[in-house]
Design a protein around this motif. Sequence first.
Motif, PDB file in Angstrom:
ATOM      1  N   LEU A   1       0.832  -1.208   0.000  1.00 29.62           N
ATOM      2  CA  LEU A   1       0.000   0.000   0.000  1.00 29.62           C
ATOM      3  C   LEU A   1       0.862   1.252   0.000  1.00 29.62           C
ATOM      4  CD1 LEU A   1      -2.868   1.075   0.060  1.00 29.62           C
ATOM      5  CD2 LEU A   1      -2.786   0.974   2.547  1.00 29.62           C
ATOM      6  N   HIS A   2       1.942   1.243   0.746  1.00 19.44           N
ATOM      7  CA  HIS A   2       2.871   2.373   0.765  1.00 19.44           C
ATOM      8  C   HIS A   2       3.507   2.571  -0.609  1.00 19.44           C
ATOM      9  CE1 HIS A   2       6.823   4.321   1.871  1.00 19.44           C
ATOM     10  NE2 HIS A   2       5.908   5.199   2.288  1.00 19.44           N
ATOM     11  N   THR A   3       3.877   1.483  -1.245  1.00 11.75           N
ATOM     12  CA  THR A   3       4.442   1.546  -2.593  1.00 11.75           C
ATOM     13  C   THR A   3       3.441   2.147  -3.567  1.00 11.75           C
ATOM     14  OG1 THR A   3       5.707  -0.442  -2.135  1.00 11.75           O
ATOM     15  CG2 THR A   3       5.471   0.178  -4.439  1.00 11.75           C
ATOM     16  N   PHE A   4       2.204   1.650  -3.529  1.00  8.56           N
ATOM     17  CA  PHE A   4       1.151   2.154  -4.411  1.00  8.56           C
ATOM     18  C   PHE A   4       0.946   3.654  -4.223  1.00  8.56           C
ATOM     19  CE2 PHE A   4      -3.251   3.091  -5.451  1.00  8.56           C
ATOM     20  CZ  PHE A   4      -3.377   2.504  -6.696  1.00  8.56           C
ATOM     21  N   SER A   5       0.859   4.099  -2.964  1.00  8.72           N
ATOM     22  CA  SER A   5       0.600   5.519  -2.705  1.00  8.72           C
ATOM     23  C   SER A   5       1.780   6.396  -3.103  1.00  8.72           C
ATOM     24  CB  SER A   5       0.239   5.738  -1.237  1.00  8.72           C
ATOM     25  OG  SER A   5       1.327   5.398  -0.407  1.00  8.72           O
ATOM     26  N   GLN A   6       3.006   5.926  -2.897  1.00 11.71           N
ATOM     27  CA  GLN A   6       4.179   6.730  -3.265  1.00 11.71           C
ATOM     28  C   GLN A   6       4.296   6.885  -4.778  1.00 11.71           C
ATOM     29  OE1 GLN A   6       6.224   8.501  -1.328  1.00 11.71           O
ATOM     30  NE2 GLN A   6       4.928   7.882   0.382  1.00 11.71           N
ATOM     31  N   ILE A   7       4.036   5.833  -5.517  1.00 11.67           N
ATOM     32  CA  ILE A   7       4.073   5.918  -6.974  1.00 11.67           C
ATOM     33  C   ILE A   7       2.953   6.820  -7.470  1.00 11.67           C
ATOM     34  CG2 ILE A   7       3.760   4.594  -9.109  1.00 11.67           C
ATOM     35  CD1 ILE A   7       5.212   2.276  -7.692  1.00 11.67           C
ATOM     36  N   LEU A   8       1.775   6.726  -6.853  1.00 11.24           N
ATOM     37  CA  LEU A   8       0.653   7.576  -7.226  1.00 11.24           C
ATOM     38  C   LEU A   8       0.988   9.047  -7.002  1.00 11.24           C
ATOM     39  CD1 LEU A   8      -2.295   7.449  -8.201  1.00 11.24           C
ATOM     40  CD2 LEU A   8      -2.979   7.453  -5.810  1.00 11.24           C
ATOM     41  N   LYS A   9       1.634   9.370  -5.888  1.00  9.75           N
ATOM     42  CA  LYS A   9       2.004  10.758  -5.595  1.00  9.75           C
ATOM     43  C   LYS A   9       3.080  11.275  -6.544  1.00  9.75           C
ATOM     44  CE  LYS A   9       1.251  10.521  -0.647  1.00  9.75           C
ATOM     45  NZ  LYS A   9       1.929  10.560   0.652  1.00  9.75           N
ATOM     46  N   SER A  10       4.096  10.470  -6.781  1.00  8.94           N
ATOM     47  CA  SER A  10       5.247  10.970  -7.539  1.00  8.94           C
ATOM     48  C   SER A  10       5.059  10.925  -9.051  1.00  8.94           C
ATOM     49  CB  SER A  10       6.507  10.194  -7.160  1.00  8.94           C
ATOM     50  OG  SER A  10       6.367   8.847  -7.515  1.00  8.94           O
ATOM     51  N   GLU A  11       4.353   9.916  -9.577  1.00  5.80           N
ATOM     52  CA  GLU A  11       4.269   9.748 -11.021  1.00  5.80           C
ATOM     53  C   GLU A  11       2.856   9.864 -11.584  1.00  5.80           C
ATOM     54  OE1 GLU A  11       6.448   6.373 -12.453  1.00  5.80           O
ATOM     55  OE2 GLU A  11       7.747   6.414 -10.688  1.00  5.80           O
ATOM     56  N   GLY A  12       1.853   9.857 -10.734  1.00  8.03           N
ATOM     57  CA  GLY A  12       0.478   9.964 -11.200  1.00  8.03           C
ATOM     58  C   GLY A  12      -0.166   8.609 -11.419  1.00  8.03           C
ATOM     59  N   PRO A  13      -1.481   8.615 -11.668  1.00  8.15           N
ATOM     60  CA  PRO A  13      -2.202   7.345 -11.777  1.00  8.15           C
ATOM     61  C   PRO A  13      -1.854   6.527 -13.013  1.00  8.15           C
ATOM     62  CG  PRO A  13      -3.664   9.191 -12.213  1.00  8.15           C
ATOM     63  CD  PRO A  13      -2.371   9.761 -11.738  1.00  8.15           C
ATOM     64  N   ILE A  14      -1.415   7.164 -14.083  1.00  6.33           N
ATOM     65  CA  ILE A  14      -1.090   6.447 -15.317  1.00  6.33           C
ATOM     66  C   ILE A  14       0.130   5.542 -15.121  1.00  6.33           C
ATOM     67  CG2 ILE A  14      -0.414   6.762 -17.738  1.00  6.33           C
ATOM     68  CD1 ILE A  14      -3.318   7.445 -17.156  1.00  6.33           C
TER      69      ILE A  14
END
Length: 69
Positions: A15-28
């Motif tokens: 979950l932490h990985t998912f949220s960090q990637i979402l914040k830094s790179e966006g949903p795409i």
Amino acid sequence: MMMTSGEPVKYKSSLHTFSQILKSEGPIAHFIGAGGANIPCVVAVSCVLAGYDKLQMIVFGKKYGSGAA
């Protein structure tokens, strides 16, 4: 298992990985690599499964389902 090659651990959990990637790179960013070769494979497998069901109807004259009446 990924090798960290001497780097500290970046993520605490999935979950932490998912949220960090979402914040830094966006949903795409979560869908990169999902296209290309995977979409035609999904279409091909769908056609095979549908064709197999049709073959069962032709050969056996009945449809095998999930067991529900």
